[in-house]
Design an enzyme around this catalytic site. Structure first.
Site, short mmCIF file in Angstrom:
data_model
loop_
_atom_site.label_atom_id
_atom_site.label_comp_id
_atom_site.label_asym_id
_atom_site.label_seq_id
_atom_site.Cartn_x
_atom_site.Cartn_y
_atom_site.Cartn_z
N LYS A 1 0.53 18.02 -12.80
CA LYS A 1 0.70 19.39 -12.30
C LYS A 1 2.02 19.98 -12.79
O LYS A 1 2.08 21.15 -13.18
CB LYS A 1 0.66 19.41 -10.77
N ILE B 1 -4.16 4.26 -4.60
CA ILE B 1 -3.83 5.50 -3.89
C ILE B 1 -2.57 6.14 -4.46
O ILE B 1 -2.56 7.29 -4.87
CB ILE B 1 -3.63 5.24 -2.38
N LYS C 1 4.54 2.46 -1.28
CA LYS C 1 5.79 2.19 -1.97
C LYS C 1 6.31 3.40 -2.73
O LYS C 1 7.50 3.60 -2.85
CB LYS C 1 5.64 0.99 -2.91
N GLU D 1 -31.83 1.57 -41.57
CA GLU D 1 -30.58 2.22 -41.17
C GLU D 1 -29.72 1.30 -40.30
O GLU D 1 -28.52 1.14 -40.52
CB GLU D 1 -30.88 3.51 -40.39
N ASN E 1 -47.61 12.66 -24.93
CA ASN E 1 -48.66 11.76 -24.51
C ASN E 1 -48.69 10.54 -25.43
O ASN E 1 -48.68 10.68 -26.64
CB ASN E 1 -50.01 12.46 -24.56
N PHE F 1 -53.05 8.84 -17.05
CA PHE F 1 -54.51 8.77 -16.98
C PHE F 1 -55.18 9.63 -18.04
O PHE F 1 -54.60 10.57 -18.58
CB PHE F 1 -55.02 9.15 -15.58
N ASP G 1 -62.99 12.22 -23.25
CA ASP G 1 -62.91 12.34 -24.71
C ASP G 1 -61.82 11.46 -25.32
O ASP G 1 -61.99 10.91 -26.41
CB ASP G 1 -62.73 13.80 -25.13
N HIS H 1 -37.22 8.12 -35.18
CA HIS H 1 -37.13 9.34 -34.37
C HIS H 1 -37.43 9.05 -32.89
O HIS H 1 -38.21 9.75 -32.25
CB HIS H 1 -38.05 10.42 -34.91
N ARG I 1 0.83 -1.21 0.00
CA ARG I 1 0.00 0.00 0.00
C ARG I 1 0.86 1.26 0.00
O ARG I 1 0.43 2.31 -0.48
CB ARG I 1 -0.93 0.01 1.22
#
Length: 525
Positions: free
Chosen positions: A141, A130, A70, A329, A419, A474, A479, A277, A68
């Site tokens: 950097k 790490i 080195k 396509e 919708n 819903f 209609d 589409h 872990r």
């Protein structure tokens, strides 16, 4: 910062991915560089007969804590971060016996692959690197003086630069940017894993990362730039698919193909989805893919021209020949027989994508959409309705055949833009109305589509006659339902929950049709 090429006199190499390692090391040694390395990288170099110095010998400090620690020592980070253009830095490096390191080649512990393999918590944590990110960030950097390599694909350009005397500032700056993008993506994957472990699907800070798979010619329109990114998910689909043939996929192709493949995954039997589409224009399940194709195509043969076709079974020769008979396509499927591939190979521009598997529509995930100043995130719509979830609200209950078609239609509606209204009969769509501002308009458009399709097929009655109808949300008024009844629907599936549910139910009872409530809606904007 110097603009002249900078040579490499000392390099630190510590890679889990050994691709290209020996070529890079040989080039460095050929141009007089000393190589520092650790663990498996050092062993691979020695076995190839190359001279390498162990990091512990260079620093005088042994690896500890099972490896872990080195490289997390001043002799390494000072050698990377020291600025060669500042006398004070050079003096301090000399005082403490810190030798400059001019190139850092590191690729990180395979955390993402470990998680994807389904490994346990301990293995995942041990694969959190790490030292690697620290080395990468330090080298990036100080890119005015140090080269940082995070991907074997970068080695070739640097090998070429070594032959020209060293790397340029522009090249090092580009590599530094790529390095920070890599560590950002790595940290993003780790943060996402921790969020999953604690059950926090939408954490306070949501980090999103992707790897560019392809730069696209343009976006939705030619004046827009676009690229295709993979997020590292193992979910089968367009990001994991192998393109067998055809020209490059466009932005719209990819979007439509994803929509089609996610939709066809909803069905258990052999199924075909045709998308145009981003909306399904024909969906069917049948005993064979060929039969499913015929039924799906019948729903809207005009819109199917130039569409995207998705299948949930291995594409066979018969289905391939039928699909190839019209301009298509993209075809996407989990696999294709050699005979099917040979048939499609005659269509040079047709793209064939093979994913190897089908996505599970019940599995969760996060969907993201950008808005001005930020983005929206939500869990994937993985809701699935089964007959036991349904509430019969009319005097007449659906027949067994109607119930099967209602479930089918509602699953199709989940993938239609709101919708959404979907008529279905015999496990095939009979009319689809998508993306309208009014639900009644969607119902009427879907009915018109069903009538036009019937005329094209030489039938005496509209496809919607004797069908069932699904609504993604819903009915706010009666209609929309009345338009569906006029089109010939005999049963209805909808979420329910309107303040006028009683009026809608009464209209259904007057017409003698069956209606069930799901309690779940499927808006798709």
């Amino acid at each position: 910062m110097t603009q002249t090429p900078v040579p490499v006199r000392r390099a630190l190499i510590s890679v889990s991915d050994k691709a290209g390692l020996l070529d890079l090391a040989r080039a460095l040694i050929a141009h007089g560089a000393e190589i520092l390395s650790t663990g498996g990288s050092a062993r691979a170099l020695r076995e190839a007969g190359l001279k390498v110095t162990e990091v512990s010998d260079h620093t005088g400090f042994p690896e500890i804590l099972d490896g872990r620690v080195k490289t997390l020592v001043p002799q390494i980070h000072g050698g990377i971060l020291g600025r060669r253009d500042l006398p004070a830095h050079l003096a301090q490096m000399d005082e403490h016996g810190i030798a400059p390191i001019d190139l850092v080649a590191v690729n990180l512990y395979p955390f993402e692959a470990t998680v994807a393999s389904g490994a346990g918590e301990e293995d995942c944590i041990e694969n959190i690197d790490i030292g690697g990110p620290a080395l990468i960030r330090a080298a990036a950097k100080n890119h005015g003086h140090v080269v940082v390599l995070t991907d074997p694909a970068q080695y070739g350009a640097v090998i070429d630069a070594l032959a020209q005397g060293g790397t340029t500032l522009a090249a090092r700056r580009a590599l530094a940017g790529a390095a920070y993008a890599r560590t950002a993506a790595y940290d993003s994957a780790i943060a996402a894993w921790f969020a999953v472990q604690r059950g926090d699907v939408l954490p306070e800070r949501l980090a999103v990362a992707g790897l560019r798979r392809e730069s696209l010619r343009y976006g939705e329109n030619p004046h827009q730039q676009a690229a295709f990114y993979a997020d590292g998910s193992s979910r089968p689909g367009v990001a994991t698919a192998r393109q067998v043939q055809g020209k490059s996929l466009s932005y719209n192709n990819l979007n439509d193909t994803d929509a089609a493949f996610e939709a066809v995954a909803e069905f258990d039997g052999p199924a075909v989805v045709i998308v145009k589409h981003a909306n399904p224009c024909g969906v069917a399940t049948a005993d064979t893919l060929s039969a499913a194709w015929d039924l799906a195509l019948r729903c809207d043969p005009v819109s199917a021209f130039g569409g995207i076709v998705a299948l949930n079974r291995t594409l066979d020769a018969d289905a391939a020949a039928r699909i190839a008979a019209i301009f298509t396509e993209v075809i996407v499927a989990p696999d294709a027989t050699e005979e099917a591939q040979a048939i499609l190979a005659k269509k040079k521009n047709l793209r064939l994508l093979l994913t190897g598997a089908m996505p599970d529509p019940s599995v969760g995930g996060v969907a993201i959409r950008s808005v001005a100043g930020g983005f929206l995130a939500q869990t994937r719509d993985n809701g699935r309705i089964v007959p036991a979830d349904l509430k019969v609200v009319t005097r007449r209950a659906p027949t067994e055949a109607e119930m099967a078609d209602l479930i089918f239609a509602f699953r199709v509606g989940k993938h239609v833009k709101s919708n959404a209204i979907v008529y279905a009969k015999g496990q095939a769509t009979a009319g689809i109305g998508a993306g309208q501002m009014s639900r009644v308009d969607s119902a009427r458009i879907a009915a018109i589509k069903g009538a036009e399709a019937a005329r094209a097929a030489g039938l005496d009655q509209p496809l919607t006659t004797g069908s069932v109808v699904a609504s993604d949300a819903f009915f706010p008024f009666a209609d929309g339902l009345e338009a569906a009844i006029a089109a010939g629907a005999t049963a209805v599936i909808q979420p329910g929950g309107s303040i006028r549910d009683d009026e809608v139910i009464a209209a259904a009872d007057r017409a003698g049709i069956a209606m069930v409530f799901t309690g779940m809606r499927h808006f798709r904007h």
